[in-house]
Design an enzyme around this catalytic site. Structure first.
Site, PDB file in Angstrom:
ATOM      1  N   GLY A 201       0.824  -1.360  -0.193  1.00 28.76           N
ATOM      2  CA  GLY A 201       0.034   0.098   0.201  1.00 28.76           C
ATOM      3  C   GLY A 201       0.872   1.333   0.023  1.00 28.76           C
ATOM      4  O   GLY A 201       2.135   1.235  -0.331  1.00 28.76           O
ATOM      5  N   ASN A 202       0.129   2.392   0.232  1.00 27.54           N
ATOM      6  CA  ASN A 202       0.855   3.647   0.543  1.00 27.54           C
ATOM      7  C   ASN A 202       0.570   4.463   1.589  1.00 27.54           C
ATOM      8  O   ASN A 202      -0.520   4.075   1.961  1.00 27.54           O
ATOM      9  CB  ASN A 202       1.099   4.292  -0.978  1.00 27.54           C
ATOM     10  CG  ASN A 202      -0.082   4.724  -1.432  1.00 27.54           C
ATOM     11  OD1 ASN A 202      -1.153   5.611  -0.864  1.00 27.54           O
ATOM     12  ND2 ASN A 202      -0.674   3.932  -2.597  1.00 27.54           N
ATOM     13  N   HIS A 203       0.917   5.690   1.779  1.00 28.27           N
ATOM     14  CA  HIS A 203       0.624   6.527   2.793  1.00 28.27           C
ATOM     15  C   HIS A 203      -0.518   7.558   2.514  1.00 28.27           C
ATOM     16  O   HIS A 203      -0.803   8.375   3.465  1.00 28.27           O
ATOM     17  CB  HIS A 203       1.763   7.400   3.313  1.00 28.27           C
ATOM     18  CG  HIS A 203       2.912   6.557   3.603  1.00 28.27           C
ATOM     19  ND1 HIS A 203       2.697   5.868   5.024  1.00 28.27           N
ATOM     20  CD2 HIS A 203       4.070   6.229   3.371  1.00 28.27           C
ATOM     21  CE1 HIS A 203       3.903   5.225   5.406  1.00 28.27           C
ATOM     22  NE2 HIS A 203       4.813   5.526   4.165  1.00 28.27           N
ATOM     23  N   SER A 204      -1.104   7.335   1.339  1.00 29.78           N
ATOM     24  CA  SER A 204      -2.188   8.489   1.269  1.00 29.78           C
ATOM     25  C   SER A 204      -3.274   8.081   2.154  1.00 29.78           C
ATOM     26  O   SER A 204      -3.879   7.259   2.403  1.00 29.78           O
ATOM     27  CB  SER A 204      -2.707   8.251  -0.170  1.00 29.78           C
ATOM     28  OG  SER A 204      -4.078   9.155  -0.533  1.00 29.78           O
ATOM     29  N   ALA A 268      -3.470   7.766  -4.915  1.00 24.71           N
ATOM     30  CA  ALA A 268      -1.955   7.288  -4.931  1.00 24.71           C
ATOM     31  C   ALA A 268      -2.356   5.886  -5.486  1.00 24.71           C
ATOM     32  O   ALA A 268      -2.769   5.079  -4.648  1.00 24.71           O
ATOM     33  CB  ALA A 268      -1.433   7.346  -3.750  1.00 24.71           C
TER      34      ALA A 268
END
Ligand code: PMT
Length: 396
Positions: A201-204, A268
């Site tokens: 995943g990512n930090h968005s 993102a």
């Protein structure tokens, strides 16, 4: 925008703190004008600290600045929350025997009043008549919510939620320049499964995309948000559809594109996904000290939309975001131009995500570049960034 927040003497006065916070977060200046009775329920110190402005309800201090006129004339918006039955009566009668009453009479700004009182007081003939009088003069009086009241009783009379008050108030001042336009916004971060437990995943957090959606609603647009992993998201006036992976998001975007006027790709999106997703939890005991995950490219959703717009001759404006670790404004501009070219969208919004300045933050510092070469930098709340992006789109 300069917002005067009037607070009158009711138990719900403590909720004014949330209203102040929401207004400040949205980038507005807040001047709090409590009545003397409001200060029996909430302290001036709290209001000063939250609003970053002095609070003095006395009509007869600082007289040389003629503050009742200055406050009223300089306000872009006035909110009174909570508004008591007594306040409604005084306001309907045009009584100006305190600072708030004076400010209201000297102002031409739109006014939103959010009453809170017991059901019997709200339905009393005197209150009903006062509310009618105010509404007939163009004052926006919200209906109170129903629910648990101060005592053991329940019924109509609760102060509406601070979010609802702020949204209704800001809608009074907003330009309706996107009226009827259908806007599709992606927000949040996609997740690509590794196994039933883990994902890439990512930090968005979705805050930037959500700010755009909220702002677009307040400017009259019909907004759909594809929310990637934003838990419990609700946006009043918009349709929110939950989504998860890049493939799923692409399917939903393609389904919704027909009939959309603007596509804003603020999410993102993971560029890669795991080639073979394990159906069962990968066990460390069986994997040893290393694990190789084979990743395959995800579709580029934004580039796909731009291709469809061209090939099918769709009348859709496209906005991409560029999350870069540029380091300098010059480098950010160069990367933004390159991304504008490679994606082929009409507008690119570049933000430097180095450190923890953007992901999850209430603020952003963005460089917006259009395909015609127009450039604009905006540093402020995500709402402020959203507002400038929509200004540019309104022009397009
Ligand atoms: O959500 P917040 O915490 O508020 O943070 C905001 C943000 C940093 C996520 C946001 O402002 C932002 O920059 N979003 C885009 C992040 C991103 O994926 O950037 P990118 O440079 O990797 O992608 C460029 C553009 O292509 C983006 O519009 C992206 O949505 C899109 N894209 C990317 C990959 C892919 N497979 N498909 C796409 O459509």
């Amino acid at each position: 925008m300069r917002v005067v927040l009037g607070i009158t003497g009711g138990i719900a006065a403590y909720k004014a703190t949330s209203i102040i916070r929401l207004l400040i977060e949205a980038g507005h200046e807040v001047k709090v004008v409590p009545t003397q009775n409001a200060l029996r329920f909430i302290g001036a110190t709290t209001l000063e600290a939250l609003s970053h402005n002095s609070v003095d309800p006395d009509l007869y201090t600082d007289v040389e600045s003629v503050k009742h006129v200055e406050l009223g004339q300089s306000a872009d918006l006035i909110i009174v929350a909570p508004a008591t039955a007594s306040f409604l009566a005084r306001y309907a009668a045009g009584i100006a025997d305190d600072l708030l009453g004076n400010v209201l009479l000297t102002s031409r700004a739109p006014v939103l009043v959010a009453p809170a009182m017991h059901t019997e007081m709200w339905t009393n003939a005197a209150t009903v008549a006062n509310v009618e009088t105010l509404r007939s003069r163009g004052i926006n009086v919200l209906n109170p919510d129903s629910g648990r009241l101060t005592g053991k009783d329940s019924g109509a009379g609760r102060l509406p939620e601070p979010e609802a008050i702020v949204e209704a108030a800001l809608a009074l001042t907003s330009v309706r320049d996107l009226s009827g336009k259908r806007i599709l916004v992606t927000a949040g971060g996609t997740r690509e499964a590794i196994d039933p437990v883990r994902f890439i995943g990512n930090h968005s957090s979705g805050k930037q995309g959500v700010a755009i959606a909220r702002e677009a609603v307040s400017r009259g647009a019909r907004v759909t948000v594809l929310a990637a992993n934003i838990e419990g998201l609700q946006i009043s006036g918009a349709t929110v559809i939950a989504t998860d992976t890049a493939i799923e998001m692409e399917r939903q975007v393609n389904h919704l594109l027909q009939g959309t006027d603007v596509f804003i790709s603020a999410a993102a999106v993971s560029d890669f996904r795991v080639a073979e997703v394990s159906a069962t939890k990968l066990k460390r005991s069986q994997l040893g000290d290393q694990i190789n995950l084979r990743l395959i490219a995800n579709p580029d959703i934004l580039a796909g939309v731009v291709s469809r717009v061209r090939e099918e001759g769709l009348d859709v404006r496209t906005v991409g975001f560029a999350a870069e670790t540029a380091g300098t404004q010059w480098a950010l501009a160069e990367l933004a131009k390159a991304k504008l070219g490679s994606k082929g969208c009409d507008v690119i919004v570049a933000n430097d995500v180095s450190g923890s300045a953007v992901f999850g933050s209430e603020h952003n510092d963005a460089l917006i570049i259009t395909k015609d070469g127009e450039q604009k930098r905006i540093a402020g709340t995500k709402t402020a960034v959203a507002s400038v992006v929509l200004d540019i789109l309104a022009e397009l």
